[in-house]
Design a protein around this motif. Structure first.
Motif, PDB file in Angstrom:
ATOM      1  N   ARG A  17     110.331 102.523 -25.273  1.00 20.17           N
ATOM      2  CA  ARG A  17     111.720 102.938 -25.479  1.00 20.17           C
ATOM      3  C   ARG A  17     112.631 102.029 -24.677  1.00 20.17           C
ATOM      4  O   ARG A  17     112.251 101.513 -23.631  1.00 20.17           O
ATOM      5  CB  ARG A  17     111.905 104.391 -25.073  1.00 20.17           C
ATOM      6  CG  ARG A  17     111.103 105.303 -25.982  1.00 20.17           C
ATOM      7  CD  ARG A  17     111.642 106.692 -26.047  1.00 20.17           C
ATOM      8  NE  ARG A  17     110.850 107.488 -26.958  1.00 20.17           N
ATOM      9  CZ  ARG A  17     111.157 107.690 -28.232  1.00 20.17           C
ATOM     10  NH1 ARG A  17     112.242 107.171 -28.749  1.00 20.17           N
ATOM     11  NH2 ARG A  17     110.377 108.426 -28.982  1.00 20.17           N
ATOM     12  N   GLY A  18     113.829 101.821 -25.200  1.00 15.54           N
ATOM     13  CA  GLY A  18     114.741 100.905 -24.544  1.00 15.54           C
ATOM     14  C   GLY A  18     116.199 101.247 -24.774  1.00 15.54           C
ATOM     15  O   GLY A  18     116.538 102.302 -25.302  1.00 15.54           O
ATOM     16  N   TRP A  40     118.007  95.503 -33.595  1.00 20.76           N
ATOM     17  CA  TRP A  40     118.115  96.946 -33.848  1.00 20.76           C
ATOM     18  C   TRP A  40     119.422  97.198 -34.588  1.00 20.76           C
ATOM     19  O   TRP A  40     120.476  97.343 -33.967  1.00 20.76           O
ATOM     20  CB  TRP A  40     118.076  97.727 -32.533  1.00 20.76           C
ATOM     21  CG  TRP A  40     117.793  99.178 -32.739  1.00 20.76           C
ATOM     22  CD1 TRP A  40     118.702 100.200 -32.781  1.00 20.76           C
ATOM     23  CD2 TRP A  40     116.527  99.784 -32.966  1.00 20.76           C
ATOM     24  NE1 TRP A  40     118.081 101.384 -33.011  1.00 20.76           N
ATOM     25  CE2 TRP A  40     116.734 101.157 -33.130  1.00 20.76           C
ATOM     26  CE3 TRP A  40     115.239  99.284 -33.054  1.00 20.76           C
ATOM     27  CZ2 TRP A  40     115.688 102.043 -33.367  1.00 20.76           C
ATOM     28  CZ3 TRP A  40     114.207 100.165 -33.287  1.00 20.76           C
ATOM     29  CH2 TRP A  40     114.432 101.530 -33.436  1.00 20.76           C
ATOM     30  N   PRO A  41     119.388  97.233 -35.928  1.00 19.57           N
ATOM     31  CA  PRO A  41     120.614  97.371 -36.707  1.00 19.57           C
ATOM     32  C   PRO A  41     121.379  98.663 -36.399  1.00 19.57           C
ATOM     33  O   PRO A  41     120.775  99.696 -36.097  1.00 19.57           O
ATOM     34  CB  PRO A  41     120.127  97.388 -38.153  1.00 19.57           C
ATOM     35  CG  PRO A  41     118.763  96.795 -38.109  1.00 19.57           C
ATOM     36  CD  PRO A  41     118.210  97.127 -36.754  1.00 19.57           C
ATOM     37  N   TYR A  46     116.816 106.906 -34.064  1.00 20.94           N
ATOM     38  CA  TYR A  46     115.839 107.018 -32.979  1.00 20.94           C
ATOM     39  C   TYR A  46     114.397 106.916 -33.456  1.00 20.94           C
ATOM     40  O   TYR A  46     113.474 107.019 -32.672  1.00 20.94           O
ATOM     41  CB  TYR A  46     116.025 108.341 -32.240  1.00 20.94           C
ATOM     42  CG  TYR A  46     117.312 108.387 -31.458  1.00 20.94           C
ATOM     43  CD1 TYR A  46     117.366 107.911 -30.153  1.00 20.94           C
ATOM     44  CD2 TYR A  46     118.473 108.881 -32.028  1.00 20.94           C
ATOM     45  CE1 TYR A  46     118.545 107.926 -29.431  1.00 20.94           C
ATOM     46  CE2 TYR A  46     119.661 108.901 -31.308  1.00 20.94           C
ATOM     47  CZ  TYR A  46     119.688 108.425 -30.022  1.00 20.94           C
ATOM     48  OH  TYR A  46     120.852 108.437 -29.311  1.00 20.94           O
ATOM     49  N   LYS A  47     114.189 106.735 -34.739  1.00 19.31           N
ATOM     50  CA  LYS A  47     112.835 106.661 -35.278  1.00 19.31           C
ATOM     51  C   LYS A  47     112.165 105.363 -34.819  1.00 19.31           C
ATOM     52  O   LYS A  47     112.748 104.290 -34.909  1.00 19.31           O
ATOM     53  CB  LYS A  47     112.890 106.706 -36.802  1.00 19.31           C
ATOM     54  CG  LYS A  47     111.532 106.738 -37.449  1.00 19.31           C
ATOM     55  CD  LYS A  47     111.651 106.851 -38.945  1.00 19.31           C
ATOM     56  CE  LYS A  47     110.257 106.828 -39.561  1.00 19.31           C
ATOM     57  NZ  LYS A  47     110.323 106.860 -41.014  1.00 19.31           N
ATOM     58  N   ALA A  71     111.783 102.089 -29.856  1.00 14.35           N
ATOM     59  CA  ALA A  71     112.778 103.103 -30.195  1.00 14.35           C
ATOM     60  C   ALA A  71     113.739 103.237 -29.019  1.00 14.35           C
ATOM     61  O   ALA A  71     113.357 102.979 -27.871  1.00 14.35           O
ATOM     62  CB  ALA A  71     112.116 104.444 -30.486  1.00 14.35           C
ATOM     63  N   PRO A  72     114.978 103.651 -29.284  1.00  8.94           N
ATOM     64  CA  PRO A  72     115.923 103.862 -28.188  1.00  8.94           C
ATOM     65  C   PRO A  72     115.527 105.072 -27.348  1.00  8.94           C
ATOM     66  O   PRO A  72     114.833 105.979 -27.824  1.00  8.94           O
ATOM     67  CB  PRO A  72     117.251 104.141 -28.888  1.00  8.94           C
ATOM     68  CG  PRO A  72     117.073 103.722 -30.295  1.00  8.94           C
ATOM     69  CD  PRO A  72     115.601 103.815 -30.577  1.00  8.94           C
ATOM     70  N   PHE A  73     115.974 105.066 -26.101  1.00 13.56           N
ATOM     71  CA  PHE A  73     115.818 106.258 -25.281  1.00 13.56           C
ATOM     72  C   PHE A  73     116.549 107.408 -25.960  1.00 13.56           C
ATOM     73  O   PHE A  73     117.604 107.221 -26.563  1.00 13.56           O
ATOM     74  CB  PHE A  73     116.410 106.052 -23.884  1.00 13.56           C
ATOM     75  CG  PHE A  73     115.551 105.210 -22.989  1.00 13.56           C
ATOM     76  CD1 PHE A  73     114.305 105.640 -22.578  1.00 13.56           C
ATOM     77  CD2 PHE A  73     115.999 103.978 -22.543  1.00 13.56           C
ATOM     78  CE1 PHE A  73     113.513 104.865 -21.747  1.00 13.56           C
ATOM     79  CE2 PHE A  73     115.230 103.189 -21.705  1.00 13.56           C
ATOM     80  CZ  PHE A  73     113.986 103.641 -21.309  1.00 13.56           C
ATOM     81  N   ARG A  74     115.990 108.611 -25.834  1.00 18.00           N
ATOM     82  CA  ARG A  74     116.622 109.817 -26.355  1.00 18.00           C
ATOM     83  C   ARG A  74     117.325 110.522 -25.211  1.00 18.00           C
ATOM     84  O   ARG A  74     117.040 110.252 -24.045  1.00 18.00           O
ATOM     85  CB  ARG A  74     115.564 110.734 -26.965  1.00 18.00           C
ATOM     86  CG  ARG A  74     114.773 110.050 -28.073  1.00 18.00           C
ATOM     87  CD  ARG A  74     113.481 110.752 -28.352  1.00 18.00           C
ATOM     88  NE  ARG A  74     112.637 110.657 -27.154  1.00 18.00           N
ATOM     89  CZ  ARG A  74     111.386 111.062 -27.077  1.00 18.00           C
ATOM     90  NH1 ARG A  74     110.807 111.596 -28.110  1.00 18.00           N
ATOM     91  NH2 ARG A  74     110.699 110.942 -25.972  1.00 18.00           N
TER      92      ARG A  74
END
Length: 82
Positions: A17-18, A40-41, A46-47, A71-74
């Motif tokens: 995650r980033g 990352w368009p 978050y998938k 995936a992005p951090f949630r």
């Protein structure tokens, strides 16, 4: 097109995650001890997405194994990010 072998590999690939900035995601690689950047368009959500490893450490299992997911951090993630 993703092959059947790639689909099986990615199904069990770890998720890094980033942070998303300017249509890129920056993830920390514990094997290279540095950030890797991937496109990352906008609106991608978050998938997790399957990507090829950007590792420079030839001993990295990501390098040898073909990649990882990003995936992005949630909001629920506790972030202590470098």
């Amino acid at each position: 097109m993703t092959s059947a072998l790639e689909k099986r590999l990615y199904k069990h690939a770890p998720i890094l995650r980033g942070v998303v900035e300017d249509n890129q995601i920056r993830v920390w690689c514990p094997y290279c001890d540095k950030h890797h950047f991937h496109g990352w368009p906008e609106g991608f959500g978050y998938k997790p997405a399957n990507v090829g490893a950007h590792c420079t450490n030839k001993n990295s299992p990501f390098y040898r194994g073909g990649g990882y997911q990003i995936a992005p951090f949630r909001k629920k993630d506790k972030v202590n990010y470098k």
